[in-house]
Enzyme design. Structure first.
Site, PDB file in Angstrom:
ATOM      1  N   ARG A  61     -23.225 -18.570 -34.121  1.00 64.72           N
ATOM      2  CA  ARG A  61     -23.062 -18.523 -32.666  1.00 64.72           C
ATOM      3  C   ARG A  61     -22.464 -19.853 -32.253  1.00 64.72           C
ATOM      4  O   ARG A  61     -23.057 -20.904 -32.472  1.00 64.72           O
ATOM      5  CB  ARG A  61     -24.409 -18.304 -31.980  1.00 64.72           C
ATOM      6  CG  ARG A  61     -24.359 -18.019 -30.485  1.00 64.72           C
ATOM      7  CD  ARG A  61     -24.007 -16.594 -30.159  1.00 64.72           C
ATOM      8  NE  ARG A  61     -24.977 -15.612 -30.614  1.00 64.72           N
ATOM      9  CZ  ARG A  61     -26.014 -15.155 -29.896  1.00 64.72           C
ATOM     10  NH1 ARG A  61     -26.238 -15.635 -28.679  1.00 64.72           N
ATOM     11  NH2 ARG A  61     -26.808 -14.221 -30.377  1.00 64.72           N
ATOM     12  N   SER A 163     -23.812 -11.964 -27.461  1.00 60.63           N
ATOM     13  CA  SER A 163     -24.854 -11.437 -26.586  1.00 60.63           C
ATOM     14  C   SER A 163     -24.652 -11.920 -25.145  1.00 60.63           C
ATOM     15  O   SER A 163     -23.632 -11.635 -24.535  1.00 60.63           O
ATOM     16  CB  SER A 163     -26.222 -11.832 -27.124  1.00 60.63           C
ATOM     17  OG  SER A 163     -27.252 -11.171 -26.438  1.00 60.63           O
ATOM     18  N   ASP A 322     -24.114  -7.173 -24.621  1.00 56.00           N
ATOM     19  CA  ASP A 322     -24.040  -6.353 -25.836  1.00 56.00           C
ATOM     20  C   ASP A 322     -25.108  -5.260 -25.859  1.00 56.00           C
ATOM     21  O   ASP A 322     -25.277  -4.569 -26.855  1.00 56.00           O
ATOM     22  CB  ASP A 322     -24.124  -7.213 -27.097  1.00 56.00           C
ATOM     23  CG  ASP A 322     -25.483  -7.884 -27.277  1.00 56.00           C
ATOM     24  OD1 ASP A 322     -26.108  -8.226 -26.255  1.00 56.00           O
ATOM     25  OD2 ASP A 322     -25.916  -8.069 -28.429  1.00 56.00           O
ATOM     26  N   ARG A 325     -30.602  -5.969 -24.770  1.00 54.09           N
ATOM     27  CA  ARG A 325     -31.718  -6.354 -23.914  1.00 54.09           C
ATOM     28  C   ARG A 325     -31.728  -5.494 -22.650  1.00 54.09           C
ATOM     29  O   ARG A 325     -30.702  -4.931 -22.261  1.00 54.09           O
ATOM     30  CB  ARG A 325     -31.625  -7.831 -23.520  1.00 54.09           C
ATOM     31  CG  ARG A 325     -31.971  -8.800 -24.638  1.00 54.09           C
ATOM     32  CD  ARG A 325     -31.801 -10.236 -24.158  1.00 54.09           C
ATOM     33  NE  ARG A 325     -32.369 -11.205 -25.083  1.00 54.09           N
ATOM     34  CZ  ARG A 325     -31.744 -11.708 -26.135  1.00 54.09           C
ATOM     35  NH1 ARG A 325     -30.504 -11.309 -26.408  1.00 54.09           N
ATOM     36  NH2 ARG A 325     -32.336 -12.580 -26.916  1.00 54.09           N
TER      37      ARG A 325
END
Length: 681
Positions: A61, A163, A322, A325
C-alpha cells in the site's frame, strides 16, 4: 551516473536509480525520474528510492508514482514475479490451478498507473510463466477475489486496490489458497522472492500478448452468478423484504460497489436502494469527499442524507471504494441522523445472524458448534451474547487476515462460523468469503431492517434491546496522523520505560486513572500472566454472578456447570497464543475503573489508533461508588464475563469514558509535544 545525470550524493540511491532506468519501460515514470535527476531534486529522489515498499501480510500500500517506494508498473511486475516464484515453490500444481486477479477503479494519470493496468501487468507476469490467470474483465469488489479463490480452488488471489486510502494511493492485496489473506511466514517468503526477482522477465511487460493467451480466463460472469447464489443462503425473510416500506439510500463513495449492492438487494427481493447520483459511478478523483472512507462519518454521508430527505428514506448504507466495508446510518425521530459505530453495527449484525441461525436450527444442541469472531480491539459485546446464548466467541489479533484464517480452521473442523467483525466497519456475514464483505453485509442489513420494521422497531431501538439484554459496551475510538516513524517509535518506547530509568516499566497511572494491567503484543509482555508472557485463552476464563438480593459471589447452578464445561474444553484445547510482532506497535492498558484502551499503529496508513471501552452488565449495571459495580467493570475489561443486577447510570458511564480518553490522549499520546495531527472533523 549514466547519461551525465548528477548523482544524489547517496550511493544506495544512485544504484537504485541506475537499476530503475535500466528496468523501467513506462515512459511517464522514466521521464519523471530523469527530470528529478536533471533538477537535482535529491530529497525527492531519496524519498522515492531509499527503501523499497515493504511487502507484509497486508501486501503493498503506497502512493502511485516513480521509484521503488511507490506503486507503479515496475514495482508491480517485481512484486508479482516474487509472488509467482513463491507460489511455484509452494504448489506443485500451480500451472493447473492458477490464480485470480481483480482490481478497482483507481488511476494516476501523471505516472500512467491504474488498478486495471497493474492487474494486467500482474497477469502478464504469471502467464509468461505458464500459470493460468482468472483476470476480471471489469472492476470488481474486493470480496469477489477471495470468493473466486475458494470457488475455483485456485492457489492464490490478487486484488489491486487501496481500499479507502487517499486517491494518490494504490495497493496489492494477496489471498492464499484457503481463501483468506496471507499471514506470516508467507509475507516473509514472498518478500524474499521479490528481492531475488527484480529484473523483469521477458514477457512481463507484454500485456497485449497476455490478453490474447489461452491461459487467460474472465471469471466475471460466472463469479457474479455464484456469489449472489451463495449469499442467498442468508436470505430468510423474502416475503418481508418484498413488502417492506422502509426506504434505503446507498452510496459507493465513487467506488465500485453500487451495481453489486443493487444486485445483492435483488437477490434478497429487497426494493432497490436509492443511489446517490453524484457518488454512484466509479471516479478515481473522489471529487465530492475529502476522504473516501465512510468510517469518517457524517462528512462522507452528507449527500446521502440530502437524498434521504428528498426521498423519505430513513436508512443509509455506505460502502468504501472497494466495497469490503459497510457503514450504516439511521434517521432518528428527532430528524437527526445516527451513524452507527463499527462496534454498534457489529452488535446488531451479530445478534441478527444468531437470531436467523436459531430460526433455522431446531436442534438446541447444535449451538455448541457455533462460533463468532472479533478482533481484539473490537467491542466484547459478542462475548456477552455468546455467554448467554451458549455459542463460542473467539478474539484474534487486529485485521481480517487473522479472522479469515481462524474461520477457515474452524470450518475445516466442521464448525459453523456465523459472523466475524472488526470495529473498522468490517463484517463477515457469510463464510463464502473469508474476509470482510460490504456487499453481502449490505443485503443482510437490508433484510434486518425489513424484519425489524415488521416488528415496528428501528435499528436504534433494537440496539438498545441488545444492550439491555446483554450489557452496555460503550466505546470511543479515534486516531492521530503521524508520518514520522521515529516519533511513533519514541512514543511507544516511552510507554515501555515510563519511569525513565532505563528499565522496563509501564505506566501505573494515567492522569487520575490507575492502570491495573498491561499487554504489549509488540514485545509479548502481559502483566496478567504469571510469566508475563502474552497468552490468550479462547474460552470464557471466569464467570462472576453477583446479585445484591443474594450474598455476593453466589453462583447459579447453570453458570457453575457452564464454568466447569469451559474449563474442560480449555483443558482439551489448551491455550492459544496471540502472535507478537516487532514490526507493529500494539499496547493494551486495563484500568481500575474497568476501562480498556489499546494503542496501535495502522498497517496501511500513517495513523496511531486508539480504542477504548467501558462495559456495564445487563440492566445498565454500573455505579462508580459501588464496589460490586467496580468489580463488574474491571472483570469485564479483563475479558472475563460478568452478570450483575446493579442499578446503572449510563450517562455517568459515558462521562467517565470521555474522561479516560482525555487522560490517555494527554498523558500517553502527548499530541502537542509529538506534533500529532488529530483526526479531521
Amino acid at each position: 551516473m549514466e547519461d551525465g545525470f548528477s548523482k544524489s550524493g547517496d550511493a544506495k540511491v544512485d544504484r537504485a536509480v541506475t537499476q530503475w532506468l535500466r528496468y523501467d519501460k513506462n515512459p511517464k515514470t522514466v521521464c519523471a525520474v530523469e527530470k528529478l535527476l536533471k533538477d537535482g531534486a535529491v530529497e525527492t529522489l531519496k524519498k522515492c528510492f531509499s527503501s523499497r515498499m515493504a511487502f507484509g501480510t497486508a501486501g503493498l500500500r503506497a502512493a502511485m508514482g516513480p521509484g521503488v517506494a511507490c506503486m507503479n508498473d515496475l514495482t508491480v511486475i517485481q512484486t508479482t514475479q516474487g509472488l509467482c516464484r513463491y507460489l511455484e515453490d509452494s504448489f506443485v500444481n500451480l500451472k493447473e490451478r492458477g490464480v485470480a486477479i481483480g482490481y478497482d477503479a483507481r488511476a494516476h494519470p501523471p505516472s500512467g498507473g491504474s488498478s486495471k493496468r497493474f492487474a494486467r501487468l500482474a497477469a502478464a507476469a504469471f502467464i509468461g510463466r505458464g500459470v493460468p490467470v482468472h483476470l476480471f474483465s471489469d472492476i470488481t469488489p474486493t470480496p469477489f477475489v477471495p470468493f473466486t479463490v475458494s470457488h475455483l480452488g485456485l492457489c492464490a488471489g490478487i486484488m489491486v486496490t487501496a481500499s479507502h486510502n487517499p486517491k494518490e494511493d494504490n495497493g496489492y492485496k494477496v489471498y492464499w489458497a484457503n481463501g483468506a489473506q496471507i499471514v506470516s511466514p508467507h509475507d516473509k517468503g514472498i518478500s524474499k522472492a521479490i528481492e531475488e526477482n527484480l529484473e523483469p522477465w521477458s514477457e512481463a511487460w507484454n500485456t497485449e500478448a497476455a490478453l490474447m493467451s489461452p491461459l487467460l480466463k474472465d471469471p466475471l460472469e460466472d463469479i457474479h452468478t455464484h456469489y449472489f447464489k451463495a449469499i442467498q443462503k442468508h436470505c430468510l425473510h423474502r416475503e418481508l423484504n418484498k413488502s417492506c416500506e422502509v426506504k434505503i439510500v446507498h452510496t459507493s463513495v465513487h467506488g465500485v460497489g453500487h451495481a453489486f449492492v443493487r444486485s445483492a438487494f435483488e437477490a434478497f427481493d429487497l426494493h432497490p436502494p436509492y443511489a446517490v447520483a453524484e457518488q454512484k459511478d466509479p471516479d478515481p478523483e473522489f471529487p465530492t469527499v475529502k476522504y473516501p472512507n465512510p468510517e469518517e462519518g457524517e462528512g462522507v454521508l452528507n449527500l446521502s442524507f440530502s437524498l434521504a430527505a428528498t426521498e423519505g428514506a430513513t436508512v443509509v448504507l455506505a460502502n468504501d471504494p472497494d466495497a469490503d466495508r459497510l457503514a450504516v446510518a439511521e434517521r432518528q425521530e428527532s430528524g437527526q441522523w445516527r451513524v452507527f459505530s463499527g462496534n454498534e453495527l457489529g452488535a446488531l449484525l451479530g445478534w441478527w445472524m444468531f437470531h436467523c441461525w436459531k430460526e433455522q436450527s431446531p436442534d438446541v444442541g447444535a449451538v455448541k458448534n457455533v462460533y463468532m469472531l472479533a478482533s481484539t480491539v473490537s467491542s466484547k459485546i459478542l462475548r456477552a451474547i455468546a455467554l448467554k446464548e451458549g455459542f463460542h466467541f473467539e478474539e484474534t489479533l487486529t485485521g481480517f487476515k487473522w479472522m479469515g484464517n481462524r474461520a477457515r480452521d474452524l470450518l475445516d473442523q466442521g464448525k459453523t462460523v456465523l459472523f466475524a467483525f472488526e470495529e473498522a466497519i468490517g463484517y463477515m456475514c457469510s463464510p463464502s468469503v473469508l474476509d470482510k464483505d460490504g456487499v453481502s453485509a449490505a443485503a443482510i442489513t437490508g433484510e434486518m431492517v425489513s424484519y425489524l420494521a415488521s416488528k415496528h422497531k428501528s435499528l436504534s431501538q433494537q440496539l438498545t434491546t441488545i444492550c439491555e439484554e446483554y450489557g452496555y459496551h460503550l466505546s470511543k475510538n479515534s486516531y492521530f496522523i503521524c508520518h514520522d516513524q521515529d516519533v511513533i517509535r519514541g512514543l511507544f518506547e516511552r510507554l515501555r520505560n515510563y519511569s525513565g530509568d532505563g528499565t522496563d516499566s509501564y505506566p501505573s497511572k494515567c492522569g487520575a486513572f490507575s492502570v491495573t494491567a498491561v499487554r504489549d503484543l509488540t514485545t509479548g509482555f502481559d502483566s496478567n500472566q504469571s510469566d508475563n508472557k502474552a497468552v490468550r485463552l479462547f474460552f470464557f476464563p471466569n464467570i462472576y454472578y453477583i446479585d445484591h438480593n443474594k450474598p455476593a459471589g453466589r453462583i447459579s447452578f447453570f453458570l457453575f456447570f457452564f464454568f466447569l464445561h469451559c474449563l474442560f474444553c480449555a483443558a482439551l484445547r489448551g491455550p492459544q497464543v496471540l502472535p507478537t510482532s516487532r514490526s507493529s506497535q500494539m499496547i493494551t492498558f486495563t484500568f481500575s475503573n474497568g476501562g480498556v484502551a489499546t494503542m496501535r499503529t495502522s498497517g496501511t496508513e500513517p495513523k496511531i489508533k486508539y480504542y477504548t471501552e467501558l462495559c456495564a452488565a445487563p440492566g445498565n449495571g454500573y455505579k462508580k461508588q459501588d464496589d460490586h459495580a467496580h468489580l463488574t467493570a474491571e472483570k469485564c475489561a479483563r475479558s472475563e464475563i460478568v452478570l450483575l443486577s446493579v442499578d446503572s447510570d449510563l450517562e455517568h458511564l459515558k462521562k467517565e469514558l470521555d474522561q479516560l480518553v482525555d487522560a490517555i490522549v494527554e498523558n500517553f499520546f502527548e499530541p502537542q509535544k509529538n506534533k500529532l495531527q488529530p483526526k479531521p472533523e
